[in-house]
Design an enzyme around this catalytic site. Structure first.
Site, PDB file in Angstrom:
ATOM      1  N   CYS A  86     105.710   6.614  27.720  1.00  0.00           N
ATOM      2  CA  CYS A  86     104.409   5.640  27.383  1.00  0.00           C
ATOM      3  C   CYS A  86     104.293   5.620  26.738  1.00  0.00           C
ATOM      4  O   CYS A  86     105.101   4.350  25.923  1.00  0.00           O
ATOM      5  CB  CYS A  86     103.190   6.922  27.983  1.00  0.00           C
ATOM      6  SG  CYS A  86     101.451   5.889  28.864  1.00  0.00           S
ATOM      7  N   HIS A 203     104.709  10.243  32.916  1.00  0.00           N
ATOM      8  CA  HIS A 203     104.973  11.601  31.924  1.00  0.00           C
ATOM      9  C   HIS A 203     105.875  12.202  32.218  1.00  0.00           C
ATOM     10  O   HIS A 203     105.029  13.702  33.069  1.00  0.00           O
ATOM     11  CB  HIS A 203     103.731  11.882  31.232  1.00  0.00           C
ATOM     12  CG  HIS A 203     102.813  10.764  30.272  1.00  0.00           C
ATOM     13  ND1 HIS A 203     102.973  10.781  29.048  1.00  0.00           N
ATOM     14  CD2 HIS A 203     101.981   9.774  30.556  1.00  0.00           C
ATOM     15  CE1 HIS A 203     102.000  10.004  28.346  1.00  0.00           C
ATOM     16  NE2 HIS A 203     101.327   9.289  29.765  1.00  0.00           N
ATOM     17  N   GLU A 205     106.917  14.873  30.944  1.00  0.00           N
ATOM     18  CA  GLU A 205     106.737  16.177  29.777  1.00  0.00           C
ATOM     19  C   GLU A 205     104.865  16.873  30.521  1.00  0.00           C
ATOM     20  O   GLU A 205     104.975  18.466  30.322  1.00  0.00           O
ATOM     21  CB  GLU A 205     106.302  15.944  28.929  1.00  0.00           C
ATOM     22  CG  GLU A 205     105.126  15.331  28.078  1.00  0.00           C
ATOM     23  CD  GLU A 205     104.685  13.867  28.310  1.00  0.00           C
ATOM     24  OE1 GLU A 205     106.006  13.286  28.693  1.00  0.00           O
ATOM     25  OE2 GLU A 205     103.872  12.753  28.008  1.00  0.00           O
TER      26      GLU A 205
END
Lengths: 242, 82
Positions: A86, A203, A205
Site C-alpha cells: 500500500c 494488504h 498482512e
C-alpha cells in the site's frame, strides 16, 4: 533469517506486519526506524502501509527521502528482498525502485473492502507458493491506488512478466468492473525486473488468520520464507515455543 | 529574497480525477460554459540567493527531485525578487 519492518512517521500497518511475521510466521523480526542507515543482517525488508508524513505533497514523496531509504535502495540493489504494501508500494515507486506511480482512485473515494486479485506470475520470491492464476481474497484500503505508467513502461512490465497481481472478479476474470480504482491493466502489484522488489496495494498482512475473514495473505509470507530457506540462509528460523 | 511560485499539474493524457469531479460540480452549479478543469498544486517558496539564474537552477532541481513526479506531472515556475 531476519526480517525488518520499517517505521516511518505516519506508518500505521507496521504493527500488523510485525504481528504477521512474529506471531503467525514465527520468524525473527526487528523494527527499523526511518532514521536507521544500516540494514546489515536483514534478509527481507517490509515497507508497511499508512500515511507517511501525512501524505503531504504526494503519497510517499517525502518518505522516499528518509535516511532509511538510501539503505533500502542499496539493500535492493544488492539483491535483498523488499516488499512495499500500500503506502509502502507508493514509497517504492517514488524511490524509483519500481516503475510508474500510484495516483488518486478514479472514483475519488477512499476504498476499504475485500478484493479479489489474480496471481499473474508465480516465479517470484513473493508468490512461489501460489498456484498459477490463483485467485486470492485480500483486503484493500487506499485513496491513491490507481496504478499509472506510460505505454512503453506498461509494455515492458508485460514483456518481463513484472505484473504479479491483477484485480479480478471472484472467478478470476480481469475486467473493468473488477477494477476498484482505475489502475491500468488492473494492476494490483508489480515487481522490478530482478524480482527482488515487490509492491502491492492489497494488504496480505490483514488476512493471515481465518478469524480475519481470510488467510490468503499467508501465501505471500510463506512464499518469502520458502524462498529464503531455499537460498539456505537459515533453517532453524522457527522460534522454539516457550 | 526571491519569491518563487511553482505550479505542478498533471501531464496531458493522465487522468485528472479531481479535475473531472470539479468540472462536474461546476456544471451542476450552472457554469455551463466551463469546458475543462485541471486541478494542480501551487507551492510557494522564499529563497535566498544572489542571482535569478542561480535560483532558477535550484528550483528546477527541487521540482525534478521532490516537488513534482515526472512520471505524471509537469511543472512551471515564476521567480520574482522582492
Amino acid at each position: 533469517m531476519k526480517f525488518g519492518v520499517v517505521q516511518f512517521p505516519g506508518s500505521n500497518c507496521d504493527l500488523d506486519c510485525y504481528y504477521a511475521l512474529n506471531d503467525i510466521m514465527q520468524v525473527p523480526v526487528e523494527w527499523i526506524w526511518h532514521k536507521q542507515e544500516n540494514l546489515d543482517g536483514f534478509d527481507c525488508i517490509f515497507l508497511p502501509g499508512g500515511f507517511t508524513y501525512g501524505d503531504y505533497l504526494r503519497v510517499g514523496a517525502i518518505a522516499r527521502y528518509s535516511p532509511v531509504m538510501t539503505a533500502v535502495i542499496d539493500f535492493a540493489e544488492k539483491g535483498g528482498l523488499v516488499i512495499g504494501i500500500c503506502n509502502g508500494f507508493q514509497v517504492l515507486t517514488e524511490a524509483g525502485l519500481l516503475p510508474g506511480t500510484l495516483t488518486r482512485n478514479e472514483c475519488l473515494h477512499f476504498i476499504c473492502k475485500q478484493q479479489t486479485v489474480r496471481v499473474e506470475n508465480i516465479d517470484t520470491p513473493f508468490t512461489g507458493m501460489c498456484k498459477k492464476k490463483q485467485v486470492l481474497q485480500i483486503p484493500i484500503a487506499h485513496g491513491e491506488g490507481c496504478y499509472y505508467a506510460d505505454k512503453e513502461t506498461i509494455n515492458g512490465l508485460e514483456k518481463n512478466n513484472q505484473i504479479i497481481l491483477k484485480y479480478c472478479d471472484v472467478n478470476g476474470n480481469i475486467s473493468k468492473q473488477a477494477n476498484p480504482n482505475g489502475s491500468i491493466s488492473n494492476i494490483a502489484g508489480i515487481s522490478n525486473k530482478e524480482r527482488n522488489v515487490f509492491g502491492l496495494m492489497p494488504h496480505p498482512e490483514r488476512c493471515i488468520e481465518d478469524c480475519l475473514g481470510s488467510d490468503a495473505g499467508r501465501l505471500i509470507f510463506e512464499s518469502i520464507l520458502i524462498y529464503l530457506e531455499k537460498k539456505n540462509i537459515l533453517f532453524n528460523h522457527k522460534k522454539t515455543p516457550s | 529574497m526571491w519569491f518563487v511560485k511553482v505550479n505542478v499539474g498533471l501531464k496531458k493524457g493522465v487522468l485528472d480525477a479531481q479535475g473531472k469531479a470539479t468540472h462536474q460540480a461546476l456544471l451542476s452549479l450552472g457554469f455551463s460554459n466551463v469546458k475543462e478543469v485541471g486541478v494542480g498544486k501551487l507551492i510557494e517558496l522564499q529563497v535566498e540567493g544572489n542571482s535569478k539564474e542561480e535560483i532558477e537552477k535550484q528550483v528546477r532541481d527541487m521540482c525534478k527531485k521532490l516537488l513534482s513526479n515526472p512520471v505524471i506531472e509537469d511543472f512551471k515556475y515564476d521567480i520574482e525578487e522582492q
